[in-house]
Design an enzyme around this catalytic site. Structure first.
Site, PDB file in Angstrom:
ATOM      1  N   LEU A   1       1.014  -1.046  -0.440  1.00 13.05           N
ATOM      2  CA  LEU A   1       0.065  -0.206  -0.089  1.00 13.05           C
ATOM      3  C   LEU A   1       0.708   0.823   0.323  1.00 13.05           C
ATOM      4  O   LEU A   1       1.971   1.845   0.825  1.00 13.05           O
ATOM      5  CB  LEU A   1      -0.485   0.173   1.115  1.00 13.05           C
ATOM      6  CG  LEU A   1      -1.809  -1.232   1.313  1.00 13.05           C
ATOM      7  CD1 LEU A   1      -2.646  -1.261   3.494  1.00 13.05           C
ATOM      8  CD2 LEU A   1      -2.909  -1.683   0.062  1.00 13.05           C
TER       9      LEU A   1
ATOM     10  N   HIS B   1      -3.478   4.254  -2.575  1.00 13.05           N
ATOM     11  CA  HIS B   1      -4.285   3.515  -1.881  1.00 13.05           C
ATOM     12  C   HIS B   1      -5.242   4.155  -0.207  1.00 13.05           C
ATOM     13  O   HIS B   1      -6.490   4.321  -0.414  1.00 13.05           O
ATOM     14  CB  HIS B   1      -3.850   1.941  -1.505  1.00 13.05           C
ATOM     15  CG  HIS B   1      -3.120   0.933  -2.175  1.00 13.05           C
ATOM     16  ND1 HIS B   1      -2.065   1.225  -2.655  1.00 13.05           N
ATOM     17  CD2 HIS B   1      -3.672   0.209  -3.239  1.00 13.05           C
ATOM     18  CE1 HIS B   1      -1.119   0.512  -3.596  1.00 13.05           C
ATOM     19  NE2 HIS B   1      -2.406  -0.228  -3.570  1.00 13.05           N
TER      20      HIS B   1
END
EC number: 6.3.2.1
Length: 285
Positions: free
Chosen positions: A33, A37
């Site tokens: 991530l 994200h």
């Protein structure tokens, strides 16, 4: 934040949330991530009472010569980032949980009209893997809304079509592209760009921005514009995969009188395949 590894346990937790009258927002990911994200998670939080993020590196959407083995697995860092923004649930299943009968025997979901063009032409079977796993995740989570990044524009369009065709009761929300300071779209695959390439890795975005300027100036010879944009990418030392000017909904080649068009492109660096897009509404020109 609660973390779940099994379908039954995450269903029970979400069932309880629904009994309390809460809406459920969902952000499916493959992990590793980054800020883009997290922006999707924050967007989901603004739209739903409870937010769940899934992390699953889906082998079904990787081709034979692609990077499934080396795709970054960073679950500890991912968990910390999600907890820091008060995400409610993390669903982190293994492959056996997601494909209990094995991938070869897995029922597939296919969107035939959009899956074999653009990125689908370069990555055969990729979108079949995406739609199959996303449909499974939708059945597991049963969210009210699901947020997908618009950077993967073709994926977003295909998932919207799948939801429409299969009457899946989920609202698909698009999250804006998050970019580095030089315009490069954030991506988990940016870590594969070499230090030598990085100063010019925004060339795809620059080429699409040039295309936008030409179209806004009135140019409508789309095939010639696509050829010129690919030449710009080559001149910068990268290998273009495609540059296409498309109808924003159908992803078919744009006609000169289309008002909503999307400029999509993909290019190869030494270690990464990068994608990007820009959308235009020509109604007000």
């Amino acid at each position: 934040m609660k973390t779940f590894h099994h379908i039954q346990s995450v269903r029970e937790a979400l069932k309880q949330a629904r009994l309390e009258g809460k809406t459920v927002g969902f952000v499916p990911t493959m992990g590793n991530l980054h800020d883009a994200h997290i922006a999707l998670v924050r967007q989901a939080q603004s739209l739903a009472d409870v937010v769940i993020v899934s992390v699953f590196v889906n082998r079904l959407q990787f081709g034979l010569n692609e990077d499934w083995d080396k795709y970054p697995r960073t679950i500890e860092a991912d968990s910390q980032k999600l907890a820091a923004v008060n995400c409610d649930f993390l669903f982190y299943p293994d492959e056996k949980e997601m494909y209990p009968n094995g991938m070869d025997a897995q029922t597939r979901v296919i969107v035939p009209s959009m899956a074999d063009v653009l990125c689908g032409a370069s990555r055969p079977g990729h979108f079949e893997g995406v739609t199959t796993v996303v449909s499974k995740l939708f059945n597991i989570v049963q969210p009210d809304i699901a947020v997908f990044g618009i950077k993967d524009y073709q994926q977003l369009a295909i998932i919207r079509r799948m939801v429409e065709d299969l009457c899946i009761p989920v609202d698909i929300v698009a999250g804006d592209i998050v970019r580095e300071a030089d315009g490069l779209a954030m991506s988990s695959r940016n870590s594969f760009i070499t230090p030598q390439e990085r100063p010019n890795a925004n060339q795809l975005h620059r080429s699409l921005s040039w295309l936008r300027e030409q179209i806004l100036a009135g140019e409508r010879n789309y095939p010639a514009l696509e050829t010129a944009a690919k030449a710009r990418i080559k001149e910068a030392g990268f290998r273009p995969d495609y540059v296409s000017i498309c109808n924003s909904k159908t992803l078919t080649p744009a006609a000169s009188d289309d008002l909503n068009i999307t400029l999509l492109g993909a290019m190869y660096t030494e270690g990464a395949r990068l994608i990007d897009n820009l959308s235009l509404n020509l109604a007000g020109e």
